[in-house]
Design an enzyme around this catalytic site. Structure first.
Site, PDB file in Angstrom:
ATOM      1  CG  ASP A  65     -10.777  28.218  22.186  1.00 29.15           C
ATOM      2  OD1 ASP A  65     -11.227  28.457  23.321  1.00 29.15           O
ATOM      3  OD2 ASP A  65      -9.821  28.858  21.699  1.00 29.15           O
ATOM      4  CG  HIS A  66      -8.217  26.098  25.127  1.00 28.02           C
ATOM      5  ND1 HIS A  66      -6.861  26.015  24.928  1.00 28.02           N
ATOM      6  CD2 HIS A  66      -8.604  27.303  24.619  1.00 28.02           C
ATOM      7  CE1 HIS A  66      -6.437  27.122  24.335  1.00 28.02           C
ATOM      8  NE2 HIS A  66      -7.476  27.912  24.137  1.00 28.02           N
TER       9      HIS A  66
END
Length: 302
Positions: A65-66
């Site tokens: 998610d980064h």
């Protein structure tokens, strides 16, 4: 201008109205991207972010998610004809991940891509460019993870023209005065720099705390920041779950902000289990009143 534009404020799983973590930091004429969750390039388009101004990308850690939006963004930049170099500061494994994706697709980027590895437990300066300085520091997460401190400060001293003229300093020497040099007159006497210039003043600092447990060891990196972002994945009733998953709560982020004497706190990285975010402020503000939601599309001036 020195500001932070939120492109994504959710954790792990994106929702229809919240996207994984991504932020644009505007430093005068340069743009820095901190983290690049899935769909970041679409958020660029939605909020009118100029891709051509992007100079540096910082990836805090290698949970998807980064950084899952990174390969798409890089490919788009190449397709759009970018030729200016781009630097990525990230855990060292990311370079191989990106290269495999490019190789499998037979893609050759039209611009130079430089990787700067962030080594575990390192803290210190990783970038100096004009008036910009970026430092990294380790946070406490399940895997190697970093926060970033962005300082924007004018490095040249402020010239006092009347004093410079009074000491008969030629205008051609003014640039050196602004760089901190003294002036030697023809008779050999020295005009001290601080007689004819002033300090440029204290710079502004933005600190980005990536995924982390509540950790008071972070306080030296946060101290007196003008603006601080800290993850608040959960409300405080789920403090035990937050600790198990190496995340933080509302009260924990606000406590760090208050203890570090920061001026303003942004909270984000919200769990998808929460539909409404008002309760995050209801828990944070009693501990640290100057707290705001890192709302997508909002620019916060440092």
């Amino acid at each position: 201008m020195f500001g932070v534009t939120i492109l994504g404020n959710n954790s792990a799983i994106p929702t229809l109205d919240r996207h994984p973590t991504a932020q644009i930091v505007t430093c005068n004429d340069q743009l820095l991207l901190i983290d690049c969750g899935e769909g970041t390039q679409l958020q660029f388009a939605k909020y009118g972010i100029r891709r051509s101004k992007l100079r540096y990308i910082f990836i805090s850690h290698l949970h998807g998610d980064h950084y899952f939006g990174l390969i798409g963004l890089l490919n788009t930049l190449s397709l759009m004809g970018r030729t200016e170099p781009l630097s990525i500061f990230a855990p060292p494994e990311l370079e191989q991940i990106i290269q495999i994706q490019l190789d499998c697709a037979g893609t050759i980027l039209k611009f130079e891509l430089t990787f700067v590895p962030l080594m575990p437990e390192y803290s210190g300066v990783i970038l100096e460019d004009k008036d910009l300085e970026v430092r990294c520091f380790p946070t406490q997460h399940r895997i190697s993870c970093f926060g970033f401190s962005v300082l924007l400060q004018k490095r040249k001293r402020k010239l006092l023209p009347d004093q410079a003229k009074a000491y008969e300093i030629p205008a051609a020497y003014y640039g050196k005065l602004q760089e901190g040099a003294d002036y030697v007159r023809k008779d050999g006497s020295i005009v001290k720099n601080d007689w004819v210039t002033m300090s440029p003043g204290k710079g502004k600092r933005y600190v980005y705390c990536a995924d982390t447990l509540y950790d008071e060891n972070l306080l030296p990196y946060l101290k007196d920041a003008d603006l601080m972002y800290h993850e608040t994945t959960y409300l405080h009733e789920l403090a035990d779950r937050a600790a198990e998953r190496f995340h933080s709560t509302t009260v924990q982020a606000a406590t760090l902000a208050a203890t570090a004497h920061v001026k303003r706190l942004l909270i984000g990285h919200f769990s998808s289990k929460y539909k409404e975010l008002d309760q995050f402020l209801e828990e944070s503000r009693p501990v640290f009143p100057n707290t705001d939601i890192a709302a997508e599309g909002t620019t916060f001036i440092v």
